[in-house]
Design a protein around this motif. Structure first.
Motif, PDB file in Angstrom:
ATOM      1  N   ALA A  54       0.900  -1.167  -0.195  1.00 44.30           N
ATOM      2  CA  ALA A  54      -0.040   0.090  -0.025  1.00 44.30           C
ATOM      3  C   ALA A  54       0.904   1.269   0.012  1.00 44.30           C
ATOM      4  CB  ALA A  54      -0.929   0.086   1.158  1.00 44.30           C
ATOM      5  N   THR A  55       0.233   2.218  -0.735  1.00 41.44           N
ATOM      6  CA  THR A  55       1.086   3.448  -0.605  1.00 41.44           C
ATOM      7  C   THR A  55      -0.119   4.657  -0.415  1.00 41.44           C
ATOM      8  OG1 THR A  55       2.528   2.838  -2.294  1.00 41.44           O
ATOM      9  CG2 THR A  55       2.242   5.115  -2.094  1.00 41.44           C
ATOM     10  N   THR A  56       0.311   5.315   0.662  1.00 41.22           N
ATOM     11  CA  THR A  56      -0.665   6.385   1.317  1.00 41.22           C
ATOM     12  C   THR A  56      -0.120   7.830   0.769  1.00 41.22           C
ATOM     13  OG1 THR A  56      -1.815   5.093   2.735  1.00 41.22           O
ATOM     14  CG2 THR A  56      -1.835   7.533   2.992  1.00 41.22           C
ATOM     15  N   ILE A  57      -0.622   8.939   0.322  1.00 42.16           N
ATOM     16  CA  ILE A  57      -0.377  10.122   0.037  1.00 42.16           C
ATOM     17  C   ILE A  57      -1.363  11.058   0.693  1.00 42.16           C
ATOM     18  CG2 ILE A  57       0.220  11.916  -1.485  1.00 42.16           C
ATOM     19  CD1 ILE A  57       0.592   9.501  -3.622  1.00 42.16           C
ATOM     20  N   LYS A  58      -0.672  12.034   1.472  1.00 40.86           N
ATOM     21  CA  LYS A  58      -1.445  12.986   2.323  1.00 40.86           C
ATOM     22  C   LYS A  58      -1.540  14.477   1.474  1.00 40.86           C
ATOM     23  CE  LYS A  58      -0.792  10.857   6.840  1.00 40.86           C
ATOM     24  NZ  LYS A  58      -0.300  11.034   8.365  1.00 40.86           N
ATOM     25  N   PRO A  59      -2.521  15.135   1.797  1.00 44.08           N
ATOM     26  CA  PRO A  59      -2.791  16.574   0.991  1.00 44.08           C
ATOM     27  C   PRO A  59      -1.266  17.257   0.921  1.00 44.08           C
ATOM     28  CG  PRO A  59      -4.542  16.027   2.482  1.00 44.08           C
ATOM     29  CD  PRO A  59      -3.643  14.938   2.866  1.00 44.08           C
ATOM     30  N   LYS A  60      -0.518  17.172   2.063  1.00 50.87           N
ATOM     31  CA  LYS A  60       0.653  18.134   2.051  1.00 50.87           C
ATOM     32  C   LYS A  60       1.825  17.538   1.297  1.00 50.87           C
ATOM     33  CE  LYS A  60      -0.309  20.779   6.128  1.00 50.87           C
ATOM     34  NZ  LYS A  60      -0.014  21.219   7.407  1.00 50.87           N
ATOM     35  N   GLY A  61       1.598  16.161   0.763  1.00 51.46           N
ATOM     36  CA  GLY A  61       2.632  15.640  -0.115  1.00 51.46           C
ATOM     37  C   GLY A  61       3.432  14.487   0.839  1.00 51.46           C
ATOM     38  N   ASP A  62       3.018  14.417   2.217  1.00 52.46           N
ATOM     39  CA  ASP A  62       3.508  13.313   3.057  1.00 52.46           C
ATOM     40  C   ASP A  62       3.188  11.666   2.585  1.00 52.46           C
ATOM     41  OD1 ASP A  62       4.604  15.383   4.500  1.00 52.46           O
ATOM     42  OD2 ASP A  62       3.004  15.343   5.877  1.00 52.46           O
ATOM     43  N   THR A  63       4.002  10.942   2.425  1.00 53.06           N
ATOM     44  CA  THR A  63       3.736   9.664   1.874  1.00 53.06           C
ATOM     45  C   THR A  63       4.251   8.462   2.843  1.00 53.06           C
ATOM     46  OG1 THR A  63       5.735   9.217   0.926  1.00 53.06           O
ATOM     47  CG2 THR A  63       3.842  10.263  -0.592  1.00 53.06           C
ATOM     48  N   PHE A  64       3.725   7.423   2.839  1.00 54.85           N
ATOM     49  CA  PHE A  64       4.217   6.321   3.650  1.00 54.85           C
ATOM     50  C   PHE A  64       3.773   4.936   2.779  1.00 54.85           C
ATOM     51  CE2 PHE A  64       0.348   6.345   5.956  1.00 54.85           C
ATOM     52  CZ  PHE A  64      -0.070   5.198   6.069  1.00 54.85           C
ATOM     53  N   THR A  65       4.497   3.868   2.807  1.00 56.80           N
ATOM     54  CA  THR A  65       4.217   2.597   2.101  1.00 56.80           C
ATOM     55  C   THR A  65       4.323   1.589   2.958  1.00 56.80           C
ATOM     56  OG1 THR A  65       6.604   2.373   1.458  1.00 56.80           O
ATOM     57  CG2 THR A  65       5.158   3.872  -0.100  1.00 56.80           C
ATOM     58  N   THR A  66       3.665   0.749   2.848  1.00 51.87           N
ATOM     59  CA  THR A  66       3.966  -0.609   3.420  1.00 51.87           C
ATOM     60  C   THR A  66       3.744  -1.945   2.611  1.00 51.87           C
ATOM     61  OG1 THR A  66       1.475  -0.969   3.756  1.00 51.87           O
ATOM     62  CG2 THR A  66       2.463   0.421   5.366  1.00 51.87           C
ATOM     63  N   ARG A  67       4.569  -2.927   3.102  1.00 49.72           N
ATOM     64  CA  ARG A  67       4.442  -4.326   2.232  1.00 49.72           C
ATOM     65  C   ARG A  67       4.423  -5.397   3.401  1.00 49.72           C
ATOM     66  NH1 ARG A  67       6.367  -6.710  -2.536  1.00 49.72           N
ATOM     67  NH2 ARG A  67       7.263  -8.972  -2.081  1.00 49.72           N
ATOM     68  N   LEU A  68       3.706  -6.023   3.508  1.00 54.51           N
ATOM     69  CA  LEU A  68       3.210  -7.194   4.255  1.00 54.51           C
ATOM     70  C   LEU A  68       3.152  -8.434   3.317  1.00 54.51           C
ATOM     71  CD1 LEU A  68       2.283  -8.395   7.091  1.00 54.51           C
ATOM     72  CD2 LEU A  68       0.046  -7.920   6.300  1.00 54.51           C
ATOM     73  N   THR A  69       3.760  -9.357   3.861  1.00 50.24           N
ATOM     74  CA  THR A  69       3.873 -10.828   3.064  1.00 50.24           C
ATOM     75  C   THR A  69       3.479 -11.986   4.314  1.00 50.24           C
ATOM     76  OG1 THR A  69       5.392 -10.611   1.530  1.00 50.24           O
ATOM     77  CG2 THR A  69       4.779 -12.693   2.111  1.00 50.24           C
ATOM     78  N   THR A  70       2.149 -12.365   4.173  1.00 51.26           N
ATOM     79  CA  THR A  70       1.659 -13.086   5.388  1.00 51.26           C
ATOM     80  C   THR A  70       0.720 -14.414   5.217  1.00 51.26           C
ATOM     81  OG1 THR A  70      -0.100 -12.723   7.080  1.00 51.26           O
ATOM     82  CG2 THR A  70      -0.350 -11.824   5.195  1.00 51.26           C
ATOM     83  N   ASP A  71       0.833 -15.294   6.163  1.00 53.33           N
ATOM     84  CA  ASP A  71      -0.053 -16.574   5.979  1.00 53.33           C
ATOM     85  C   ASP A  71      -1.433 -16.368   6.535  1.00 53.33           C
ATOM     86  OD1 ASP A  71       0.295 -16.326   8.643  1.00 53.33           O
ATOM     87  OD2 ASP A  71       1.259 -18.533   8.965  1.00 53.33           O
ATOM     88  N   LEU A  72      -1.754 -15.145   6.547  1.00 57.02           N
ATOM     89  CA  LEU A  72      -2.951 -14.854   7.186  1.00 57.02           C
ATOM     90  C   LEU A  72      -3.351 -15.220   8.426  1.00 57.02           C
ATOM     91  CD1 LEU A  72      -4.997 -14.763   3.864  1.00 57.02           C
ATOM     92  CD2 LEU A  72      -4.200 -12.715   5.023  1.00 57.02           C
ATOM     93  N   ASP A  73      -2.084 -15.637   9.354  1.00 57.29           N
ATOM     94  CA  ASP A  73      -2.549 -16.310  10.624  1.00 57.29           C
ATOM     95  C   ASP A  73      -1.399 -15.723  11.718  1.00 57.29           C
ATOM     96  OD1 ASP A  73      -3.438 -18.026  12.771  1.00 57.29           O
ATOM     97  OD2 ASP A  73      -2.240 -19.924  11.935  1.00 57.29           O
TER      98      ASP A  73
END
Length: 230
Positions: A54-73
């Motif tokens: 996921a990539t999130t961009i806020k109105p002022k241009g701040d961003t953060f990214t996430t990467r998750l690999t999971t067995d859903l458990d």
């Protein structure tokens, strides 16, 4: 009671915006938007592993990214990266143990002090010590949805045919969502896009049921978090 931010963050960044549990029949043209999401939900819930980015961009241009690999458990790896400075927090969760590695930029931003050396140490702690605002990821995902779904146009994502489904919810007045569900092969959820006045988030799903390799860091690189401050 759900708050708007809880709905958006929990459902988009951590990735669960799907519905019910009943599988549909027939082609995508014959089924309603709700039925398509139901089928995608059932498929995603049955996965043994998945990667969520996921990539999130806020109105002022701040961003953060996430990467998750999971067995859903109970086994997963994740990395969250903030802003232009590249502050990052890596995590390995294996059953009841977390291994967490903040990078140098993260520690400098958090402490307000510069470091004079590299930071490669992993810190080991029980999962039970993780706080809701710690930035750590859960391995589990609840694929549920809310609001009203409306069928959009057919499209293609990375060579896979898909259907766009627009979702709106009365409790989220700042934006709307688009879900993309595969219409060839397995009916996976491929992407979710949220566009709002508060921020934009794009979440993608991949590596469905790929072999999951989650292992603890080398012992020489690990420090027990309980020893800090002694």
């Amino acid at each position: 009671m759900r708050t708007k931010s809880a709905v958006v963050v929990a459902c988009l960044v951590v990735g669960g915006l799907l519905t019910g549990c009943s599988a549909g029949t027939g082609g995508s043209e014959e089924r309603t938007a709700q039925e398509l999401l139901d089928e995608a939900n059932a498929t995603m819930s049955d996965l043994k592993s998945v990667t969520i980015e996921a990539t999130t961009i806020k109105p002022k241009g701040d961003t953060f990214t996430t990467r998750l690999t999971t067995d859903l458990d109970s086994r997963c790896t994740s990395k969250v990266t903030w802003g232009e400075k590249g502050a990052a927090l890596e995590q390995i969760r294996i059953d009841t143990t977390d291994y967490v590695r903040p990078n140098r930029a993260y520690l400098e931003e958090w402490s307000g002090k510069e470091m004079d050396r590299a930071q490669n140490t992993w810190f080991r702690a029980p999962v039970s010590d993780a706080k809701p605002d710690s930035g750590l990821s859960e391995c589990t995902r609840d694929f549920t949805s809310f609001g009203t779904a409306k069928k959009g146009e057919p499209t293609e994502l990375d060579g896979t045919s898909a259907i766009a489904l627009a979702v709106t919810d009365k409790s989220v007045k700042t934006g709307a969502y688009t879900f993309y569900v595969a219409t060839e092969g397995e009916p996976y959820l491929l992407k979710v896009v949220y566009k709002g006045t508060d921020f934009h988030t794009t979440t993608t799903y991949s590596d469905f049921d790929k072999p999951l390799k989650v292992k603890a860091p080398a012992a020489v690189d690990v420090l027990d978090a309980s020893s800090l401050g002694r």
